[in-house]
Design a protein around this motif. Sequence first.
Motif, PDB file in Angstrom:
ATOM      1  N   PRO A 185       0.810  -1.234   0.000  1.00 18.26           N
ATOM      2  CA  PRO A 185       0.000   0.000   0.000  1.00 18.26           C
ATOM      3  C   PRO A 185       0.833   1.269   0.000  1.00 18.26           C
ATOM      4  CG  PRO A 185      -0.040  -1.047   2.154  1.00 18.26           C
ATOM      5  CD  PRO A 185       0.653  -1.991   1.238  1.00 18.26           C
ATOM      6  N   VAL A 186       2.111   1.178   0.365  1.00 20.13           N
ATOM      7  CA  VAL A 186       2.959   2.372   0.413  1.00 20.13           C
ATOM      8  C   VAL A 186       3.528   2.687  -0.965  1.00 20.13           C
ATOM      9  CG1 VAL A 186       5.004   3.410   1.458  1.00 20.13           C
ATOM     10  CG2 VAL A 186       3.500   1.937   2.827  1.00 20.13           C
ATOM     11  N   THR A 187       4.133   1.682  -1.617  1.00 17.41           N
ATOM     12  CA  THR A 187       4.769   1.906  -2.916  1.00 17.41           C
ATOM     13  C   THR A 187       3.847   1.630  -4.084  1.00 17.41           C
ATOM     14  OG1 THR A 187       5.633  -0.366  -2.953  1.00 17.41           O
ATOM     15  CG2 THR A 187       6.995   1.336  -1.900  1.00 17.41           C
ATOM     16  N   GLY A 188       2.774   0.875  -3.856  1.00 14.49           N
ATOM     17  CA  GLY A 188       1.875   0.512  -4.953  1.00 14.49           C
ATOM     18  C   GLY A 188       2.410  -0.594  -5.828  1.00 14.49           C
ATOM     19  N   LEU A 189       3.503  -1.246  -5.435  1.00 13.94           N
ATOM     20  CA  LEU A 189       4.101  -2.320  -6.212  1.00 13.94           C
ATOM     21  C   LEU A 189       3.681  -3.673  -5.663  1.00 13.94           C
ATOM     22  CD1 LEU A 189       7.739  -0.900  -6.550  1.00 13.94           C
ATOM     23  CD2 LEU A 189       5.846  -0.680  -8.187  1.00 13.94           C
ATOM     24  N   GLY A 497      -5.443   3.152   0.491  1.00 12.78           N
ATOM     25  CA  GLY A 497      -5.400   1.706   0.692  1.00 12.78           C
ATOM     26  C   GLY A 497      -6.418   0.952  -0.125  1.00 12.78           C
ATOM     27  N   VAL A 498      -7.426   1.650  -0.695  1.00 15.43           N
ATOM     28  CA  VAL A 498      -8.469   0.952  -1.463  1.00 15.43           C
ATOM     29  C   VAL A 498      -7.949   0.515  -2.812  1.00 15.43           C
ATOM     30  CG1 VAL A 498     -10.706   1.300  -2.593  1.00 15.43           C
ATOM     31  CG2 VAL A 498     -10.370   2.085  -0.276  1.00 15.43           C
ATOM     32  N   GLU A 499      -6.966   1.245  -3.375  1.00 15.78           N
ATOM     33  CA  GLU A 499      -6.469   0.913  -4.701  1.00 15.78           C
ATOM     34  C   GLU A 499      -5.876  -0.487  -4.709  1.00 15.78           C
ATOM     35  OE1 GLU A 499      -3.720   3.819  -5.841  1.00 15.78           O
ATOM     36  OE2 GLU A 499      -5.077   5.518  -5.618  1.00 15.78           O
ATOM     37  N   GLY A 500      -6.295  -1.294  -5.666  1.00 17.16           N
ATOM     38  CA  GLY A 500      -5.729  -2.623  -5.822  1.00 17.16           C
ATOM     39  C   GLY A 500      -6.205  -3.627  -4.815  1.00 17.16           C
TER      40      GLY A 500
END
Length: 515
Positions: A185-189, A497-500
């Motif tokens: 959730p921090v880097t999106g990776l 945090g909702v993304e992904g």
Amino acid sequence: QCPNAVEWSPGVSAPPQAVNDTRADGSLGTFWQSFCYDIRYNGFSSFLALADGFILNSRKVSSLQTYNWLDRYTRRVYIKFAVYNNYYKYFLFVKITLNYSPTGIWLQFGEDSGLNVQIKGVRLEPYRIGDKYRDPGVLVEPDLVLLILEIIFLVWFFQQVSAFVRSLLDLVVREGLYGRKKLDPVTGLVVLKGGLLERCQDMFTVLDAVNYATMTTWVALRISYIQLLLNPKELIKVPTDKYQLILETAASRIETMLYFNFINIMLMLIRCFKFYRFQPRLAIINATLSIARDDLYHFILMFLTVLTSYAVMANCMFGVRFTDYSTIDRALPACFINMLVGGGSYQDKSDVGGSGEIMAGFFYITFVLLVVIVLLNMLLAILVDSYAEAMDNIKKKYGENDDAVPSVWSDFAQAFNRVFWRAGPVTDEVLIKAAVILRRQGQLVVTAEELGDVVRKHCGVPAATDDHVRCHPALIYYDPEEDGEIVEELEAEAGAGVEGLGDQDGGVPGYEPGE
């Protein structure tokens, strides 16, 4: 066993011919066996029986001296004996060690590797249970209480070990050895998270494993010790005129168990910090040490360098006169103790005579300035600054309000309320299930009414009212007017945090099952 009387020669285990000749003297008994190598002690042994009387034992000692039982190759002599106290039913095993230097000089008591005396109590009955062992006015024998506590400890211990192993196996089955692909959730990776290897990198997991291993070793030693005492071949009939090796073996095993007890208690003390992490005010200790970790590492390097230098100087200057500084390994703890007490006594150090008084004064002044004043205050500064930073971080988490940080007593009150609240329709499990559903929907900040709707519709508790939900002690409420900034931060965090969302295993991203 030594062979029959033969001419002694190098490589033959028989005693010298002069000793072989003593076999014909029946008054000395088996004196010749004192010159036969005894594999039990990795040396030679001679037994003096009290029943033989003073005259015969004196002749044996004189013969040992006559035939050079001790020579310039002797490095160590053990004098071992045991006494028995019939009132307490205890054996007392005594071991006196006389060490000799390579030049053949006897080292006195108190010197390094010198004279050493060990006295150990040995009881050859593992448990004394029965009316004959019960003191007047006592309802239960102490050993019965000990046996009950040991049984409780074994049950608790095996339950803890099995739970620890089962948690690791469940982790391997659920996430494998290296973990599973998850969204950070921090880097999106998408990265590998979880798994057994990541769990084993946790310091407290390693401490748990080491602690359980040492406890298992102690249990094995305890069982072997009881088996040793209950062995029919090892029974001692009192009085006896033989040296009983079981006393030495039992005393050594007791000492080993005490060492493992020390290690276990030390590990359990360190493991207490694991549980401090779940209470904000106690977690300040962990946070302080974590923040100060790098500074403490460099401080320890500098401190050890300075302390070692002063220990070497103290050994060179005071080693001849004072026993505490006679060797480097003695000078190190002596200098450390002097640091704790403010430099020690200057009068003792200055009493060396000649130009040594000037050097002693220089040593004392620089030691106090550099070690006692500078280094100790540097250590305090590192810890104080780290503590202040850790406290600020915790206050920010609770809205810069020191009163809002939960205390131990508030946690006890919450736990007490939760125990009695379990009788209501909204239990902890129901609340966790509702939180999982809301997180999947992307709702991390909700009202009490919205939470109540989820509890009634999706958690199988249609009878729950908004008051039931609102009164649950685990919930934290914020007022949008008074706590607007906190609510905005929570909503922003929830949106990031909702993304992904959408874990492959249907779990909650960022949380382990059961949290």
